[in-house]
Design a protein around this motif. Structure first.
Motif, PDB file in Angstrom:
ATOM      1  N   VAL A   1       0.849  -1.195   0.000  1.00 33.99           N
ATOM      2  CA  VAL A   1       0.000   0.000   0.000  1.00 33.99           C
ATOM      3  C   VAL A   1       0.880   1.239   0.000  1.00 33.99           C
ATOM      4  CG1 VAL A   1      -1.755   1.310   1.259  1.00 33.99           C
ATOM      5  CG2 VAL A   1      -1.864  -1.194   1.198  1.00 33.99           C
ATOM      6  N   ARG A   2       0.613   2.145  -0.945  1.00 32.70           N
ATOM      7  CA  ARG A   2       1.294   3.430  -1.013  1.00 32.70           C
ATOM      8  C   ARG A   2       0.239   4.518  -1.172  1.00 32.70           C
ATOM      9  NH1 ARG A   2       5.851   1.545  -5.393  1.00 32.70           N
ATOM     10  NH2 ARG A   2       7.025   0.128  -4.003  1.00 32.70           N
ATOM     11  N   GLY A   3      -0.047   5.167  -0.056  1.00 32.33           N
ATOM     12  CA  GLY A   3      -1.115   6.166  -0.095  1.00 32.33           C
ATOM     13  C   GLY A   3      -2.444   5.492  -0.362  1.00 32.33           C
ATOM     14  N   ASN A   4      -3.119   5.933  -1.446  1.00 33.65           N
ATOM     15  CA  ASN A   4      -4.396   5.329  -1.826  1.00 33.65           C
ATOM     16  C   ASN A   4      -4.227   4.264  -2.904  1.00 33.65           C
ATOM     17  OD1 ASN A   4      -6.065   6.884  -0.100  1.00 33.65           O
ATOM     18  ND2 ASN A   4      -5.879   8.621  -1.503  1.00 33.65           N
ATOM     19  N   SER A   5      -2.990   3.923  -3.229  1.00 33.10           N
ATOM     20  CA  SER A   5      -2.732   2.919  -4.258  1.00 33.10           C
ATOM     21  C   SER A   5      -2.367   1.582  -3.611  1.00 33.10           C
ATOM     22  CB  SER A   5      -1.593   3.366  -5.177  1.00 33.10           C
ATOM     23  OG  SER A   5      -1.960   4.530  -5.897  1.00 33.10           O
ATOM     24  N   VAL A   6      -2.910   0.522  -4.172  1.00 32.72           N
ATOM     25  CA  VAL A   6      -2.605  -0.831  -3.716  1.00 32.72           C
ATOM     26  C   VAL A   6      -1.921  -1.554  -4.876  1.00 32.72           C
ATOM     27  CG1 VAL A   6      -3.517  -2.985  -2.773  1.00 32.72           C
ATOM     28  CG2 VAL A   6      -4.639  -0.811  -2.225  1.00 32.72           C
ATOM     29  N   ILE A   7      -0.671  -1.931  -4.669  1.00 32.62           N
ATOM     30  CA  ILE A   7       0.105  -2.613  -5.714  1.00 32.62           C
ATOM     31  C   ILE A   7       0.095  -4.111  -5.406  1.00 32.62           C
ATOM     32  CG2 ILE A   7       2.337  -2.827  -6.838  1.00 32.62           C
ATOM     33  CD1 ILE A   7       1.696   0.259  -4.803  1.00 32.62           C
ATOM     34  N   VAL A   8      -0.365  -4.904  -6.361  1.00 32.04           N
ATOM     35  CA  VAL A   8      -0.564  -6.342  -6.134  1.00 32.04           C
ATOM     36  C   VAL A   8       0.194  -7.137  -7.198  1.00 32.04           C
ATOM     37  CG1 VAL A   8      -2.254  -8.199  -5.871  1.00 32.04           C
ATOM     38  CG2 VAL A   8      -2.865  -5.857  -5.213  1.00 32.04           C
ATOM     39  N   THR A   9       0.967  -8.116  -6.765  1.00 37.41           N
ATOM     40  CA  THR A   9       1.623  -9.059  -7.672  1.00 37.41           C
ATOM     41  C   THR A   9       0.796 -10.331  -7.722  1.00 37.41           C
ATOM     42  OG1 THR A   9       3.809  -8.174  -7.155  1.00 37.41           O
ATOM     43  CG2 THR A   9       3.716 -10.351  -8.177  1.00 37.41           C
ATOM     44  N   VAL A  10       0.259 -10.655  -8.884  1.00 40.21           N
ATOM     45  CA  VAL A  10      -0.580 -11.839  -9.071  1.00 40.21           C
ATOM     46  C   VAL A  10       0.254 -12.942  -9.719  1.00 40.21           C
ATOM     47  CG1 VAL A  10      -2.664 -12.770 -10.144  1.00 40.21           C
ATOM     48  CG2 VAL A  10      -2.627 -10.395  -9.327  1.00 40.21           C
ATOM     49  N   HIS A  11       0.157 -14.150  -9.165  1.00 42.64           N
ATOM     50  CA  HIS A  11       0.941 -15.293  -9.642  1.00 42.64           C
ATOM     51  C   HIS A  11       0.057 -16.281 -10.390  1.00 42.64           C
ATOM     52  CE1 HIS A  11       4.478 -14.542  -6.901  1.00 42.64           C
ATOM     53  NE2 HIS A  11       3.538 -13.827  -6.303  1.00 42.64           N
ATOM     54  N   SER A  12       0.603 -16.876 -11.446  1.00 41.84           N
ATOM     55  CA  SER A  12       0.005 -18.052 -12.078  1.00 41.84           C
ATOM     56  C   SER A  12       0.621 -19.276 -11.420  1.00 41.84           C
ATOM     57  CB  SER A  12       0.294 -18.054 -13.580  1.00 41.84           C
ATOM     58  OG  SER A  12      -0.164 -19.267 -14.163  1.00 41.84           O
ATOM     59  N   LEU A  13      -0.220 -20.157 -10.845  1.00 41.35           N
ATOM     60  CA  LEU A  13       0.274 -21.250 -10.014  1.00 41.35           C
ATOM     61  C   LEU A  13      -0.126 -22.638 -10.512  1.00 41.35           C
ATOM     62  CD1 LEU A  13      -0.506 -19.640  -6.543  1.00 41.35           C
ATOM     63  CD2 LEU A  13       1.712 -19.789  -7.657  1.00 41.35           C
ATOM     64  N   GLY A  14      -0.941 -22.698 -11.559  1.00 42.65           N
ATOM     65  CA  GLY A  14      -1.326 -23.998 -12.078  1.00 42.65           C
ATOM     66  C   GLY A  14      -0.359 -24.478 -13.141  1.00 42.65           C
ATOM     67  N   SER A  15      -0.600 -25.683 -13.636  1.00 46.36           N
ATOM     68  CA  SER A  15       0.177 -26.180 -14.778  1.00 46.36           C
ATOM     69  C   SER A  15      -0.555 -25.945 -16.084  1.00 46.36           C
ATOM     70  CB  SER A  15       0.463 -27.675 -14.599  1.00 46.36           C
ATOM     71  OG  SER A  15       1.416 -27.860 -13.575  1.00 46.36           O
ATOM     72  N   VAL A  16      -1.657 -25.212 -16.008  1.00 41.67           N
ATOM     73  CA  VAL A  16      -2.429 -24.802 -17.180  1.00 41.67           C
ATOM     74  C   VAL A  16      -2.375 -23.281 -17.261  1.00 41.67           C
ATOM     75  CG1 VAL A  16      -4.724 -24.782 -18.225  1.00 41.67           C
ATOM     76  CG2 VAL A  16      -3.942 -26.815 -16.989  1.00 41.67           C
ATOM     77  N   ASP A  17      -2.174 -22.745 -18.438  1.00 39.16           N
ATOM     78  CA  ASP A  17      -2.150 -21.290 -18.599  1.00 39.16           C
ATOM     79  C   ASP A  17      -3.438 -20.670 -18.070  1.00 39.16           C
ATOM     80  OD1 ASP A  17       0.271 -21.661 -19.840  1.00 39.16           O
ATOM     81  OD2 ASP A  17      -0.497 -21.377 -21.882  1.00 39.16           O
ATOM     82  N   ALA A  18      -3.302 -19.544 -17.395  1.00 36.27           N
ATOM     83  CA  ALA A  18      -4.457 -18.867 -16.809  1.00 36.27           C
ATOM     84  C   ALA A  18      -5.010 -17.838 -17.785  1.00 36.27           C
ATOM     85  CB  ALA A  18      -4.069 -18.192 -15.506  1.00 36.27           C
ATOM     86  N   PRO A  19      -6.313 -17.895 -18.098  1.00 42.12           N
ATOM     87  CA  PRO A  19      -6.904 -16.873 -18.981  1.00 42.12           C
ATOM     88  C   PRO A  19      -7.070 -15.547 -18.248  1.00 42.12           C
ATOM     89  CG  PRO A  19      -8.607 -18.348 -18.166  1.00 42.12           C
ATOM     90  CD  PRO A  19      -7.296 -18.900 -17.661  1.00 42.12           C
ATOM     91  N   LYS A  20      -7.559 -14.550 -18.976  1.00 37.27           N
ATOM     92  CA  LYS A  20      -7.775 -13.234 -18.387  1.00 37.27           C
ATOM     93  C   LYS A  20      -8.764 -13.321 -17.227  1.00 37.27           C
ATOM     94  CE  LYS A  20      -7.041 -10.809 -22.787  1.00 37.27           C
ATOM     95  NZ  LYS A  20      -7.655  -9.935 -23.807  1.00 37.27           N
TER      96      LYS A  20
END
Length: 425
Positions: free
Chosen positions: A336-355
């Motif tokens: 969290v930086r001020g009113n911004s939330v920075i999130v790192t999202v991981h792909s964790l399956g063995s199948v590609d993740a769609p949008k």
């Protein structure tokens, strides 16, 4: 782990089946979670190399050497298997190929205590192994495991009463040895293996036992706890189980049961009351068909001072876990930086993740900001596949108690949703 330096000479140039395979635990966990193709291939090759050493003795009995030397491949001694059993069991579970289970079956029912699963049901050995065990022991004599199995086969709880009484006596007399005065710092424990089998359908955690065998776990809603309800699971597989529960409290107790080693899909759940003590429901109080899978939850209410019988059975399979994508976030992925939330999202399956979508949600459950998660490749090369997304809350927003959630509408069928939400501290 690092493979940058190896010692190959002398005593280091060997695999010892009882201990060397402990190092495979991370790989077993990874494949069990998402079916990682490269890790699975590597582990199957190791198991095949072990099976190549399978030999017959002069009596025609198969065995695998205790020590396998490198690079000659010569074998020494006779294996007690130890951690290697868990590798073979995992490979059989993943492939269904008979060659991986044969060394386990070679051992007869003596193997049961070496694995965490409920083998008499998982291998269909209740009438053979189970009946033989029950015929050889009494409630007052026999190992804890064999008395547990004798109860499973006969339904006679006297086996458990004597087993638990002996455990209580042993723990009481040796309390200091098992706590402050323990002579090892890395293995302080109590004898909980059969208690886990009884309440969870198999063992979830035991030292050096790499492949978990439990089918469910429990959480109890306050003000009650795990000591409020006595639970027995006399039979359990990935497709069905029976539960006997007695509420010791004077008020109804609500519990949440989480699925673990179970097939995903539509499950029939029948809950009833046993009025005459025969471990069968005399009155059905609820019958429903629900979605249930690994990390999924079912809620039950146990009436006070009553014995509840629950029968669960898989009626229709859903998409298998390994064929699903998975997106996840953890506490250290959210800044969290001020009113911004920075999130790192991981792909964790063995199948590609769609949008998908990432949402910032306030304490009332309202979405105050959202962002698009692009499609992400599966981490099939063992390297992280991530994307950083910034969500901006309205100016002046206090983010305490807010949360960020991946796939908030649940449209993406993932391996699990337990890694989808982080609450902002």
């Amino acid at each position: 782990f690092s493979g940058t330096e190896f010692a190959l000479d002398g005593v280091w140039g060997m695999a010892k089946t009882s201990h060397s395979y402990l190092i495979l635990h991370p790989g077993l966990v990874l494949v069990e979670y998402n079916g990682h193709p490269a890790a699975k291939k590597l582990l199957l090759e190791i198991a095949d190399g072990l099976l190549a050493q399978r030999k017959k003795d002069e009596n025609g009995n198969y065995y695998i050497p205790l020590r396998i030397l490198f690079p000659s491949g010569d074998g020494e001694g006779r294996s007690s298997f130890g951690s290697a059993y868990h590798l073979l069991w995992a490979c059989w579970r993943w492939t269904g190929e008979r060659k991986y289970i044969d060394p386990i079956l070679d051992s007869g029912y003596g193997i049961i205590g070496s694995l965490n699963a409920n083998l008499i049901d998982m291998l269909g050995k209740r009438k053979s192994w189970g009946t033989d065990i029950a015929s050889r022991i009494t409630p007052q004599s026999g190992s804890d495991l064999y008395r547990h199995i004798a109860w499973q086969v006969t339904g006679n709880k006297h086996f458990l009463e004597e087993c638990y009484a002996d455990q209580i006596q042993t723990h009481s007399q040796r309390m200091n040895m098992y706590t402050e005065g323990h002579w090892w710092t890395d293995r302080v424990h109590s004898y909980s293996r059969e208690l886990q089998r009884a309440r969870l359908g198999g063992i979830a955690l035991a030292r050096s036992a790499l492949y978990p065998g439990h089918h469910v776990s429990w959480k109890f809603k306050a003000p009650f706890s795990e000591e409020s309800v006595a639970i027995l699971i006399p039979d359990a597989t990935t497709k069905q189980m029976s539960i006997i529960a007695f509420n010791l409290e004077t008020k109804a107790v609500t519990a949440v049961m989480t699925g673990w080693d179970i097939e995903p899909g539509k499950w029939e759940v029948v809950q009833g009351i046993d009025n005459d003590g025969d471990d069968a429901a005399d009155t059905i109080i609820n019958k429903q068909t629900v979605d249930f899978e690994r990390t999924g939850e079912l809620e039950f209410t146990f009436p006070p001072k009553k014995t509840t019988i629950i029968k669960l059975k898989l009626k229709r399979k859903a998409k298998q876990y390994w064929k699903r994508p998975d997106l996840g976030i953890g506490d250290d992925d959210v800044t969290v930086r001020g009113n911004s939330v920075i999130v790192t999202v991981h792909s964790l399956g063995s199948v590609d993740a769609p949008k998908s979508t990432l949402a910032l949600i306030d304490a009332s459950g309202k979405t105050v900001a959202s962002g698009a998660i692009p499609s992400l490749n599966a981490p099939s090369d063992y390297k992280p596949k991530t994307v950083e997304i910034i969500l901006n809350a309205p100016t002046g927003t206090r983010l305490l108690g807010y949360s960020v959630t991946v796939n908030p509408d649940g449209k993406l069928n993932e391996i699990t949703r337990r890694n989808n939400t982080v609450i902002i501290p």
